[in-house]
Write a protein that holds these residues in place. Structure first.
Motif, mmCIF file in Angstrom:
data_model
loop_
_atom_site.group_PDB
_atom_site.id
_atom_site.type_symbol
_atom_site.label_atom_id
_atom_site.label_comp_id
_atom_site.label_asym_id
_atom_site.label_seq_id
_atom_site.Cartn_x
_atom_site.Cartn_y
_atom_site.Cartn_z
ATOM 1 N N ARG B 28 58.787 28.355 37.744
ATOM 2 C CA ARG B 28 57.603 29.340 38.089
ATOM 3 C C ARG B 28 57.536 30.102 39.399
ATOM 4 O O ARG B 28 56.879 31.007 39.581
ATOM 5 N N PRO B 31 60.132 33.796 40.536
ATOM 6 C CA PRO B 31 59.603 34.952 40.609
ATOM 7 C C PRO B 31 58.191 35.376 41.348
ATOM 8 O O PRO B 31 58.315 36.489 41.837
ATOM 9 N N ARG B 32 58.080 34.143 42.622
ATOM 10 C CA ARG B 32 56.983 35.115 43.091
ATOM 11 C C ARG B 32 57.509 35.224 44.459
ATOM 12 O O ARG B 32 56.866 35.444 45.359
ATOM 13 N N THR B 59 50.763 19.950 32.549
ATOM 14 C CA THR B 59 50.543 19.924 33.723
ATOM 15 C C THR B 59 51.652 21.470 34.330
ATOM 16 O O THR B 59 51.443 21.962 35.029
ATOM 17 N N TRP B 332 60.115 31.680 54.134
ATOM 18 C CA TRP B 332 59.376 30.926 55.288
ATOM 19 C C TRP B 332 60.525 31.728 57.043
ATOM 20 O O TRP B 332 61.368 32.030 56.911
ATOM 21 N N HIS B 336 61.451 26.989 59.678
ATOM 22 C CA HIS B 336 60.264 26.451 58.757
ATOM 23 C C HIS B 336 60.686 25.873 58.028
ATOM 24 O O HIS B 336 61.394 27.113 56.803
ATOM 25 N N GLY B 337 61.386 24.732 57.424
ATOM 26 C CA GLY B 337 62.006 24.157 56.846
ATOM 27 C C GLY B 337 62.103 23.968 55.463
ATOM 28 O O GLY B 337 60.740 24.388 55.110
ATOM 29 N N PHE C 18 52.491 37.095 54.956
ATOM 30 C CA PHE C 18 53.241 35.420 55.685
ATOM 31 C C PHE C 18 51.972 34.602 55.046
ATOM 32 O O PHE C 18 52.281 33.635 54.431
ATOM 33 N N ARG C 21 50.579 34.576 51.784
ATOM 34 C CA ARG C 21 52.362 34.069 50.347
ATOM 35 C C ARG C 21 52.423 32.442 50.819
ATOM 36 O O ARG C 21 52.216 32.152 49.246
ATOM 37 N N ALA C 22 52.325 31.819 52.032
ATOM 38 C CA ALA C 22 52.031 30.684 51.496
ATOM 39 C C ALA C 22 50.744 29.605 50.752
ATOM 40 O O ALA C 22 50.549 29.272 50.024
ATOM 41 N N HIS C 25 50.910 30.022 46.924
ATOM 42 C CA HIS C 25 52.281 29.713 46.347
ATOM 43 C C HIS C 25 51.307 27.919 46.239
ATOM 44 O O HIS C 25 51.709 27.013 45.292
ATOM 45 N N ARG C 28 48.384 28.247 43.665
ATOM 46 C CA ARG C 28 49.692 27.853 41.718
ATOM 47 C C ARG C 28 49.725 26.575 42.133
ATOM 48 O O ARG C 28 50.664 26.139 40.528
ATOM 49 N N THR C 29 50.537 26.240 43.188
ATOM 50 C CA THR C 29 50.912 24.832 42.362
ATOM 51 C C THR C 29 50.695 23.447 42.602
ATOM 52 O O THR C 29 50.973 22.769 41.613
ATOM 53 N N PRO C 31 48.559 22.451 41.125
ATOM 54 C CA PRO C 31 47.678 21.713 39.765
ATOM 55 C C PRO C 31 48.990 20.946 39.318
ATOM 56 O O PRO C 31 48.572 20.758 38.185
ATOM 57 N N ARG C 32 49.834 21.630 39.333
ATOM 58 C CA ARG C 32 51.130 21.944 39.044
ATOM 59 C C ARG C 32 51.615 19.817 38.885
ATOM 60 O O ARG C 32 52.408 19.325 38.337
ATOM 61 N N THR C 59 52.979 40.070 42.076
ATOM 62 C CA THR C 59 54.272 39.063 42.983
ATOM 63 C C THR C 59 53.322 37.789 43.168
ATOM 64 O O THR C 59 54.290 37.424 43.010
ATOM 65 N N GLY C 61 50.770 36.532 42.133
ATOM 66 C CA GLY C 61 50.432 35.188 40.555
ATOM 67 C C GLY C 61 48.643 35.995 40.676
ATOM 68 O O GLY C 61 47.748 34.827 40.573
ATOM 69 N N TYR C 340 57.896 23.215 54.394
ATOM 70 C CA TYR C 340 56.840 23.940 55.887
ATOM 71 C C TYR C 340 56.038 24.565 54.847
ATOM 72 O O TYR C 340 54.128 24.137 54.571
ATOM 73 N N GLU C 341 56.176 24.709 52.995
ATOM 74 C CA GLU C 341 54.800 25.413 52.458
ATOM 75 C C GLU C 341 54.043 23.896 52.203
ATOM 76 O O GLU C 341 53.289 23.932 51.347
ATOM 77 N N HIS C 342 54.528 22.859 52.284
ATOM 78 C CA HIS C 342 54.495 22.058 50.864
ATOM 79 C C HIS C 342 52.366 21.580 52.225
ATOM 80 O O HIS C 342 51.632 20.738 51.133
#
Lengths: 397, 397, 397, 397
Positions: B28, B31-32, B59, B332, B336-337, C18, C21-22, C25, C28-29, C31-32, C59, C61, C340-342
């Motif tokens: 998923r 490609p983003r 899900t 990032w 930003h890990g 910046f 994009r975060a 994500h 998109r993420t 609900p998964r 790009t 979504g 970071y994105e979590h």
């Protein structure tokens, strides 16, 4: 408070290089920080070169210098002989000293062969029956963080020991032009990384777990087979000469084994581990916790308590500088760390107390012999395709 | 800038538990963040339970669900089969998929036996001649810090590889009441810590050094021989039931070995290392430097450059989050890990690109087979007193 | 288990660099991995350049792209407006969206001035009375380790808060030739390090302690006063052009202050701290313990429990990856860290749940306003010789 | 090599508690490890209690004991007076000793007030014209890692100094029942955390940067206002009695300031930082790099070199135990760390050499006075709402 003078304990030290400087510091410093039953006196130091040993006596604070260790042993004002020479002379000196009724401290490794170590152990046992004490200098046992580790394990804090992982990593031979000192000569040193640094982690494994090795599988490695001969072989730091000579010992040793309980152990000793200067690391995992130590951060013991709820569990970085930590009452406030030489001072403290109290100090020659047997089994295993090799028990002595 | 639609790549995933969730996220997400030549489409997921697989499809974002993997392979809209089932079914599914002309990604370990892995490798080789790609999911290869490590070694930054030390330490089985899941059943999992986590450090050793294993000595250990049977065997987290059953795999593995160059390696895998949650650590020492990594701090690579003057030399903590680090341009700003799942996304990126470019991706089935051979040699060595056991080369396939 | 479709939540995002994009994500993420009461739908993204916003929609979504944010707000299929533009446009967009009955998420800082933030807060309060929700994007609140820290403090685990020490250190401006982006333009960004990164540690101090700032003393610093103008101002990474322009914001901010309880706080924000990439560190010391966090090791929370006996007390390195840690049940096994994105994904989760449950999410606009008041007080103190400056309470709105 | 006896340097020490033990160790140990031009002799120690000072002389190795410091200063066999008493007596003793032509080492802080420090500085200047040397005991300057840091900065390794961040964190007062010792009595100690530990980081900032403080803003904090009176006030460790008394000094100090170059500085000193035992940390950031130190890991200096390519840049953990590191040639092989007391030994070495070479050692009384002026300015700023307070330059003396 009137001070009645304490009975003295006359010390003779044989050898005065790296280890001699550390031991001298210990004998000088122990009575300044610890309340001891005997007053150690730096009576005499022995070495082969008259000029050098005289200079060393002056610098290190010994009252006299001698060139013949036999004369030293005969002196009435010497009560304890401290042997800091390379391993090939340990047996002869130690046996003579014990025979002469002198207490003996011998630097590790106990000897260069199992055969010699057996004879020394027999001599020590016999001497003990006459009240003469003997000890082998596995100094790292007296780093406070490792003393604390031993106490915590003995108290059951991590439960039953399940496995041990240890490494002793240095990098001073990683440069192929580092000079060929006596430590790379099998006839002087017995073995290489295995006996010099591997011996420490073998001993610590036994010390921390209270167990012995049942068997091992070993693999030895020499990375660089020829080096420039050292110009000064017996000082602290040697420089490379123009001639080259063969390296006759291992540069690294890799060991798997099992303790008497069956618990698996994995050990590595290497003098080629770039960037690791004195990384003596040991981690003991038990059924309800774990302990980890790294000498490069020697004032810290890491403790994982598996009985904590997982939500707040994690390795704790215990700074072993509290007054109720082993030996720390005598030193500085919390957070003011100790250094390498403190282990030697603590060793002197415990040995002086054992002599005064009529107790046999540890590590004993028998314990030193066990380490020797493990090293020997590693070498034999390595010579025969890593095959499992039992470590004979000391009862066979 | 007009967007012309990219050609699609239809994916079918077999299995949807822990690995299935990670793989779905990767398909998923790739490609983003990355500019890919093909648009991956989550076409269909397969599983045995109709209800569960339907829920998982919903899900995880798959367009359809199937209960028979064979039907999935027959679908024309499927270009790539992603196998996330336990190891015992890998061979059958992978061979069928390759036969049907589908590209294949198979989770590690490649198979539960060398025999199966050989057959799969032969099938992959044959399929490659028809333009069909195959890859084994040693995802850790695509952690950016490990990619960087591989690049630096290949560039000669640490010189000739001298030795490798690796550990993969977890503690989820250290509690003797942790439930008996399929991972503890030899028939499903092939082996225990050895194959599950040890396989990763075997593969990484090969990846980082560009070498293969010549031989090994191994020692396996099972600490807890009986456990409560898990109530739900195929979810992410199982709970313990009241019945007990036998553990038929190892809990820990201890390995010494040598690479094709003769360089010594020492490895440990343990699921009993209290306090270590996912400590996959590897340190490669070369003739002029060293690199060290620990997955518990996965955005960091430590580098020691021995050509620095000793006065300012030390392990550098390189935070692998710079735009010129592998894969990082897409993510990032510095510092930003990334997390665990990013390795899967990077794996998807590289696989999609390989498929589009007509290249064979790595790690190949042949590389997966080599890992299998190493694991097998460790088991055989362990069964015969740690004796040195050569690892056959793949040319024997 | 039959799946009934969930009610949808139509999202419109304004801005797509910046932060865009975060946020994409996250939508998109979420609900998964999480079981949510509403299904977020990436309905439309808005931006000024038709070409760029169309490409971004593809790009990232999003189902549609728009060039006028006002049209987006009018759409019936949009339930929530997510504002990711620079701070100077926050007030206008947010107020319009709230007015239109759309829930609003606005990136931090809430606004570029206290005046704007006050108006936004009043608008949010009024909207809340109509069931319209608003939230400001201090995402770091939803890093699991910081959530855990907040819980432990609220539970009394460290006792009464005594002092807070925080730093937010980066080095991306330490090179005097780093380009002049909008973040260095006071009219766009409001302030420099103070508002961009200092705002985070001000907010976290409030979040963790449950208190507000009573007063501050501040000192601002600009190290480099002129820089090459950035060639592309709105992308993720700008390159330096040949022209130069003035830096009109601070490069570093140094703050001492007191919380409402009187507890002292010391804060530093710097973009010139060479070697520190995203070192957002906060340590809260209480009467019976302390907690410490560093974003460069974001999966770890350090906890010191002063009620432990000193002999085994030490900061614990808690790896915040256990199933009972905040948000972790949804992710991977222990030790498999997040990135970071979590934090953005968790923010989306909590906002979606608040909307569904009819609750006001935090951090609220009022909390964002308080941060703005603190930043403003720091600037005023800095302008008048560090003098103590009270932070007005929000009741004054 | 014949040893000609070195000229002796007779030392008198006033006070024998915590600092007295550290200084005694230094005088005893310096000549054993370093080749010194003069032989220090532990001639006499002075203290008020006849019994205690006699016991201390015996334990610490002093040849004689005295109860009146004035008699000590009159002795012909005393060349140097080492003042280890609390700060309220420094001025009187130091001035008398300098007057009597004795070299003086005075423990930090130089005095309890700027007024006294000015008089002492004038006396030292006058004495220097007569060849009499004086030094203030900011011992941390002689921790090898900090010596190395100073050298690297002076060599330009990090470029122009941009900012300094320092903390001195302890926790020995965090327990509200910790006893009320002289260190909490303003009349004896001058100030609390500010003067006791804050003074060290003020001095180190000057030492490392080669600059002075231009001005400061300060905020002081007392967390616990009443404590149980200590039973033994002058030993190393006091125990709490049943009576309670007032704390008249600060528990923590928070400072922002600027150096003479304008570079911003942020400092914190706290004795309430649970879990931090002796965390004296300092980080100096320059235009092309940065250096960081933490006394809890005192053998390490961290170095970031911004001229490295970003791909392999990172803070290096330099283990400051190499032979070419300051003072290290005299000690142990690499990786064998030093402890807290080594700073005192190095201080003794440098002072003995300065006396022999007719040089004025550093830190001078004038440098000690500057520290005093900074502490005073912090107190005055704190008393007037953190307002910016200039630090007068020493030319005003």
């Amino acid at each position: 408070m009137v001070q009645t003078p304490k009975p003295r304990l006359g010390i003779a030290m044989i050898g005065y290089a790296f280890m001699g400087r550390a031991h001298s510091h210990a004998w000088r410093t122990a009575p300044r920080f610890f309340d001891l039953p005997l007053e150690p006196e730096l009576t005499v130091v022995a070495g082969r070169s008259p000029e050098r040993v005289t200079a060393a006596a002056h610098t290190l604070g010994w009252a006299a210098a001698e060139t013949d260790w036999r004369r030293v042993i005969e002196r009435d004002d010497v009560d304890l002989v401290d042997i800091c020479t390379p391993g090939d002379s340990h047996a002869e000196i130690a046996e003579a000293a014990l025979q002469a009724g002198k207490h003996v401290l011998v630097e590790k490794p106990l000897a260069n062969s199992v055969h010699e170590a057996e004879a020394m152990t027999a001599a020590a046992r016999e001497a003990a029956s006459r009240g003469v004490r003997s000890m082998v200098g596995f100094t790292y046992r007296r780093v406070p963080a490792l003393q604390l580790a031993q106490q915590l394990i003995a108290e059951g804090r991590i439960g039953t020991v399940r496995q041990v992982r240890a490494q002793y990593l240095q990098d001073w031979l990683a440069d192929p032009d580092a000079p060929l000192t006596w430590r790379l000569d099998k006839s002087k040193a017995g073995s290489g990384a295995l006996g010099d640094i591997g011996a420490h982690i073998v001993d610590l494994t036994c010390f921390l777990t209270g167990q012995r090795f049942a068997g091992v599988s070993g693999m030895l490695q020499t990375f660089v087979h020829e080096r420039p001969v050292a110009e000064t072989a017996d000082g602290l730091r040697a420089s490379a000469g123009s001639q080259r000579g063969p390296v006759t010992v291992d540069d690294a040793a890799f060991v798997t084994g099992r303790l008497s309980s069956g618990a698996p152990v994995i050990l590595e000793a290497s003098r080629f581990a770039w960037g690791r200067k004195n990384a003596m690391r040991i981690e003991v995992t038990g059924s309800i916790g774990a302990l980890a130590f790294d000498f490069e951060d020697m004032n810290v013991l890491e403790l994982f308590d598996a009985e904590e709820p997982a939500r707040t569990a994690g390795f704790r970085r215990v700074l072993v500088t509290e007054p109720d930590h082993p030996f720390l009452e005598a030193w500085w406030p919390p957070g003011h760390g100790l250094g390498y030489e403190h282990g030697f001072t603590h060793q002197a403290v415990d040995l002086i107390r054992a002599v005064a109290n009529g107790e046999n100090p540890e590590p004993s020659f028998a314990q030193g012999l066990h380490v020797q047997r493990v090293l020997d089994a590693v070498e034999r295993s390595s010579d025969s395709g890593n095959r499992w090799t039992e470590v004979p028990s000391n009862t066979a002595v």
